[in-house]
Design an enzyme around this catalytic site. Sequence first.
Site, PDB file in Angstrom:
ATOM      1  N   GLU B  62      89.644  80.622  12.597  1.00  0.00           N
ATOM      2  CA  GLU B  62      88.294  80.428  13.142  1.00  0.00           C
ATOM      3  C   GLU B  62      87.985  81.435  14.240  1.00  0.00           C
ATOM      4  O   GLU B  62      86.876  81.966  14.322  1.00  0.00           O
ATOM      5  CB  GLU B  62      88.128  78.988  13.652  1.00  0.00           C
ATOM      6  N   HIS B 131      87.270  65.455  11.038  1.00  0.00           N
ATOM      7  CA  HIS B 131      86.221  65.899  10.131  1.00  0.00           C
ATOM      8  C   HIS B 131      84.880  65.211  10.416  1.00  0.00           C
ATOM      9  O   HIS B 131      83.969  65.328   9.622  1.00  0.00           O
ATOM     10  CB  HIS B 131      86.594  65.608   8.673  1.00  0.00           C
TER      11      HIS B 131
END
Lengths: 368, 327
Positions: B62, B131
């Site tokens: 990321e 999530h």
Amino acid sequence: MSVLQRDPQDQVRVLDEDGTVVGEVPDIDDETLVEMYRYMRLARHFDTRAVSLQRQGRMGTYPPLSGQEGAQIGSAIALDEQDWMVPSYREHGASLLRGLPLKQTLLYWMGHEKGNEMPEGVNLFPPAVPIASQIPHATGAAWAKKLRGEDDTAVICYFGDGATSEGDFHEGLNFAGVFDTPNVFFCNNNQWAISVPRERQTASETLAQKATAYGIDGVQVDGMDPLAVYSVTKAALDKAKNPGEGEGRPTLIEAVQYRFGAHTTADDPTVYRDDDEVEEWKAKDPIPRLESFLRETGRIDDEGVEAIEADVKQRVADAIEAAESDPRPDPSEMFNHAYAERTPEIQAQYEEFEALREKFGDEGFLRE
Amino acid sequence: MSSQNLTIVQAVRDGLYTEMNLDDEVLVMGEDVGKNGGVFRATEGLWNEFGDDRVIDTPLAESGIIGTAVGMAAMGLKPVPEIQFSGFMYPGFDQIVSHMSRFRNRTRGRYTLPMVLRAPYGGGIRAPESHSESKEMFYAHEAGLKVVIPSTPYDTKGLLISAIRDPDPVIFMEPKLIYRAFRGEVPEDDYTVPIGEAAVRREGTDVSVFTFGAMTRPTLEAVENLEDEGIDAEVVDIRTISPLDRETIVESFKKTGRAVVVHEAPKNGGLGAEITATIQEEALLYQEAPVKRVAGYDVPYPLYALEDYYLPSVARVEEGIREAVNF
């Protein structure tokens, strides 16, 4: 000479695809060898059932492990009782061997926090979901053991090929090299990070060779050969605890393998990879490979295999029943563990929450 | 203009497709965005259409994704990196707050970063740990960023195109609970919905309900149910968390004198606190009741067996509105 003293590109193998011995069989007693087989079968059957439970809506998203039993069981069975395991989210087989009951694994993927409650004395971290984020934890845990003089303890950490692209991988291994911590970094190189192939993660020829940059040992092993995995893991754990003159403690193991199924039940691997490739790897399946070796060497026969099959089915069925009959978590549990003690704000929110549930009942409270 | 009936995730895809067609400098990058079409299919088919150099499958990193997009944007490209779930933005957090948000300021306007960082966010889809979080305020707190959260397919495409055309970096958070929950009319051509403007979804006189993203649905439903109790609520969809459209908020509040804020982020430091403070600062004398916040709790987002208890339900929203009205 240690099995670790080799070029990182020289892959360690013991059994070929047919289960024929092509390397040095590690020194393991017959009983342990059969246990290894039993746990691999158990992991496979559990996995098949777990995917099916997800498809039936009885479980949430689940990351399958089929294909990786050789790497998980072959490595985990090499640990001593006092060692620690730091898993990713796919190590259901390795975690089982470490002492986490299948029922707990099911509960976690069924959305119950209780699945993370490690039984007393089980040296296992909870599954880490963000990729590579557990690697520095494993370095820190091993470092703590070293600082405390607990020299008989090593820490094994699992992650995938995709994790080697993350900064946390670099930082975790770099610290381990600098502080010479008793770590075994076990990379389950299963070829695909969801849809992105290993070649898209790194231009390195192998992942094992990355160890060189951190001044630690790197070794590549056939990850679908449980005996080879056992050999390198055992050697790496021994070295972590008792390094020889001039040897460093940490090791990076790249176990080359394949995941037969999807990354998780939420993706469709047929979109990104060829059936031919899957079939090619299925021919290397670690389970028939070990079974063939055990049969050839007279360690198991039809009767033994059937007994294991029956046992495995029973254990998985029992675990599913136990997980499904476990009571739903009490909603107020949500407020219990954010801090050791509830803050006044959380206490007020909890009281409001309970008052509303009391007023409307759960059905009314959750009404959409 | 001809239009299509799309879901929110299809509108994301359509927005990307439309703008990539119009502007060669727009590119999409991230994990699994290419051949796989994104884990939520938000980039489906774009790789076939635009090829390897404009729809880039990156390594799993990321910080690398956001950091390289910063460099690309500084060179004049318009990268639209995707982070698979907002819960995985944290390895790139340093890039977001140390660089993405500050490039213009550090270079005294010489360089800017016309990039859009997209990520699905929020709960309610029975997803695994990490999530489901709703952490939009991390980014709203950071000067130099714009933070956009759509709640309809029409807004999604229009706001996304605005974000891509915006000379400043935009965090575009997509409420995944409603990615496919319903469809709406979306024009085929390019159009924009302005960043920084809230939308009044329903006019009313008794109480103002401020919300955004996935919570607009239970809010509208609650408000409809309360009509039977004689409550006439106004619903304002915030749409842009930062910069916040304080004018619309204050105007609505001055009309009703009562406010409820609904969001799924934790109550502590959530947008509700900012809206409440704005009302205190700018419309205190119009206030008839304390501002009520219906929010997620200040606890870690639970695994999904309990997430229904965590997320504001219709019942909780209704009760919040009743409290504000019956004070």
